[in-house]
Design an enzyme around this catalytic site. Structure first.
Site, PDB file in Angstrom:
ATOM      1  N   HIS A  49      61.974  28.842  60.458  1.00 30.96           N
ATOM      2  CA  HIS A  49      61.871  29.092  59.026  1.00 30.96           C
ATOM      3  C   HIS A  49      63.120  29.833  58.583  1.00 30.96           C
ATOM      4  O   HIS A  49      63.555  30.800  59.216  1.00 30.96           O
ATOM      5  CB  HIS A  49      60.624  29.927  58.736  1.00 30.96           C
ATOM      6  CG  HIS A  49      60.612  30.575  57.397  1.00 30.96           C
ATOM      7  ND1 HIS A  49      60.822  29.873  56.232  1.00 30.96           N
ATOM      8  CD2 HIS A  49      60.449  31.876  57.036  1.00 30.96           C
ATOM      9  CE1 HIS A  49      60.770  30.707  55.201  1.00 30.96           C
ATOM     10  NE2 HIS A  49      60.556  31.930  55.680  1.00 30.96           N
TER      11      HIS A  49
ATOM     12  N   CYS B  64      55.111  31.006  54.420  1.00 39.03           N
ATOM     13  CA  CYS B  64      56.223  30.424  55.166  1.00 39.03           C
ATOM     14  C   CYS B  64      55.806  29.780  56.474  1.00 39.03           C
ATOM     15  O   CYS B  64      56.608  29.102  57.117  1.00 39.03           O
ATOM     16  CB  CYS B  64      57.283  31.492  55.410  1.00 39.03           C
ATOM     17  SG  CYS B  64      57.851  32.318  53.894  1.00 39.03           S
TER      18      CYS B  64
ATOM     19  N   ASN C 227      65.568  31.354  51.188  1.00 36.57           N
ATOM     20  CA  ASN C 227      64.219  31.241  51.741  1.00 36.57           C
ATOM     21  C   ASN C 227      63.373  30.394  50.798  1.00 36.57           C
ATOM     22  O   ASN C 227      62.991  30.842  49.721  1.00 36.57           O
ATOM     23  CB  ASN C 227      63.621  32.638  51.900  1.00 36.57           C
ATOM     24  CG  ASN C 227      62.231  32.627  52.505  1.00 36.57           C
ATOM     25  OD1 ASN C 227      61.554  31.602  52.533  1.00 36.57           O
ATOM     26  ND2 ASN C 227      61.781  33.782  52.965  1.00 36.57           N
TER      27      ASN C 227
END
Length: 401
Positions: free
Chosen positions: A327, A176, A357
């Site tokens: 993020h 990420c 996500n």
């Protein structure tokens, strides 16, 4: 734990006339003192090295050009999975998921989609916005932890874009945090290597590594691709003000998808000894394993510190930025970081509810939506940060356009 940081300092008085023109090599790049107009300082630090000054550990480096973000694009799989859909296969509910994560829907890759096609679509949109032809690219950076080939997917994206000039293309694997590291890498190639147009893609298809019977992880992840074009510019127009990047391998146990341990076929020699050769071929990776509480603690502690560090190097504060773009992992993490930085809700960019996500794709995906909707405008300053498996985390202070 190790960390590195960089900042781009204000313009210094002209060096012309004070230094004789010369050519030198810095890393893989070439600089000429005839064109120097600004100083860029990049530094790295390691715990326990406090006694070593920055001037001793690494000398300042002079460069003659800046870089800026000039185009963005994104792409999504067609299949949408809602919280209600997940409730049919695992013990959960829309309320349970949305309250704890802020997520309501996510996109999941199907047989007609692939990481390559999504990445190429996002990249094409970014190139079109930037007005850059694929043949004018100098570099393609593919930020992904789910390549479709063991050796990486960047060259296949380059092929899909139809680049006839064979620009360098390679993968960056940092989960990420990948996209932020891609931005920093692009800046380094431009500043130190003389590159002009760098395509940075963030893309992941983590749905292929999710245990869809584990409600602790299957509710979180989705698939997507996002891309930006980073272009060389005059140093006065520089759009990457500072950065801070870090890693902590000790924390990797809290979030990983390691290679499966297979039973070893032992070959017994004539003397009765057991040989571990040839080695057993690894079939695949395990599903994503995550200790949610520890990852949450890590994020709300380390991400604000990283952003504050980057802001300090840029001479800015949380109140002076236009947007906070993190993020998209969990809305509670986003809110906690924003509170720490004193950034009001109206200056937070978030599309987590719609996509979940998406790992390395989450920042460029959210940026693309914000730019195309008119929310983010040319000249706006954005504090962005990625964090996740590794553990890795990093932030960058950028200006759009």
């Amino acid at each position: 734990m190790a960390n590195a940081s960089g900042f781009f300092s204000p313009s210094v008085p002209s060096l012309r006339g004070k230094i004789k023109p010369s050519i030198g090599v810095i890393g893989s790049g070439i600089w000429s003192t005839q064109r120097i107009s600004k100083r860029v300082v990049c530094s790295g630090t390691i715990e326990g090295s406090e006694k070593i000054s920055s001037s001793q550990s690494q000398l300042p480096r002079l460069v003659s050009q800046g870089c800026k973000l000039v185009g963005c694009g994104s792409a999504l799989p067609s299949l949408q999975i809602s919280n209600d859909d997940l409730a049919k296969i695992v013990d959960t509910s829309d309320e349970w998921i949305s309250v704890r994560t802020g997520i309501r829907n996510r996109r999941v890759i199907t047989g007609k989609d692939s990481l390559i096609t999504l990445s190429a679509e996002a990249a094409s949109k970014a190139l079109q916005m930037a007005g850059v032809d694929p043949d004018d690219l100098d570099l393609v950076l593919m930020c992904t932890s789910t390549p479709e080939d063991l050796f990486g997917s960047a060259p296949q994206v380059q092929k899909a874009l139809g680049c006839k000039t064979n620009p360098l293309a390679y993968d960056i694997t940092a989960a990420c945090s990948g996209f932020v590291l891609g931005l920093v890498s692009a800046a380094c190639h431009i500043r130190g290597g003389g590159f002009k147009n760098v395509l940075v893609i963030g893309a992941d298809t983590l749905s292929r590594y999710v245990d869809w019977t584990d409600r602790g992880t299957c509710i979180l992840f989705g698939d997507a691709a996002g891309a930006v074009v980073v272009q060389a510019c005059d140093i006065e127009d520089d759009g990457l003000f500072s950065f801070d990047v870090n890693s902590d391998g000790e924390g990797g146990r809290h979030l990983n998808a390691s290679i499966k341990d297979n039973e070893v076929d032992h070959a017994v020699g004539s003397n009765g000894s057991v040989l571990d050769f040839p080695p057993k071929r690894h079939a695949n990776f395990s599903c994503i394993h995550m200790n949610g509480k520890e990852v949450f603690r890590f994020a709300v502690r380390c991400v604000p510190q990283s952003i504050e560090s980057a802001l300090g190097k840029a001479g800015l504060t949380g109140s002076s930025i236009d947007w906070l773009l993190l993020h998209q992992a969990n809305q509670r993490i986003i809110d906690a970081v924003a509170t720490r930085l004193e950034v009001p809700p109206e200056r937070i960019i978030s599309n987590l509810a719609n996509y979940g996500n998406t790992s390395a794709a989450s920042i460029p995906l959210a940026l693309d939506e914000a730019v195309r909707s008119g929310k983010v405008k040319s000249g706006h300053t954005i504090a962005t940060a990625g964090f996740g498996a590794g553990l890795t985390w990093g932030s960058a202070i950028i200006r759009w356009g």
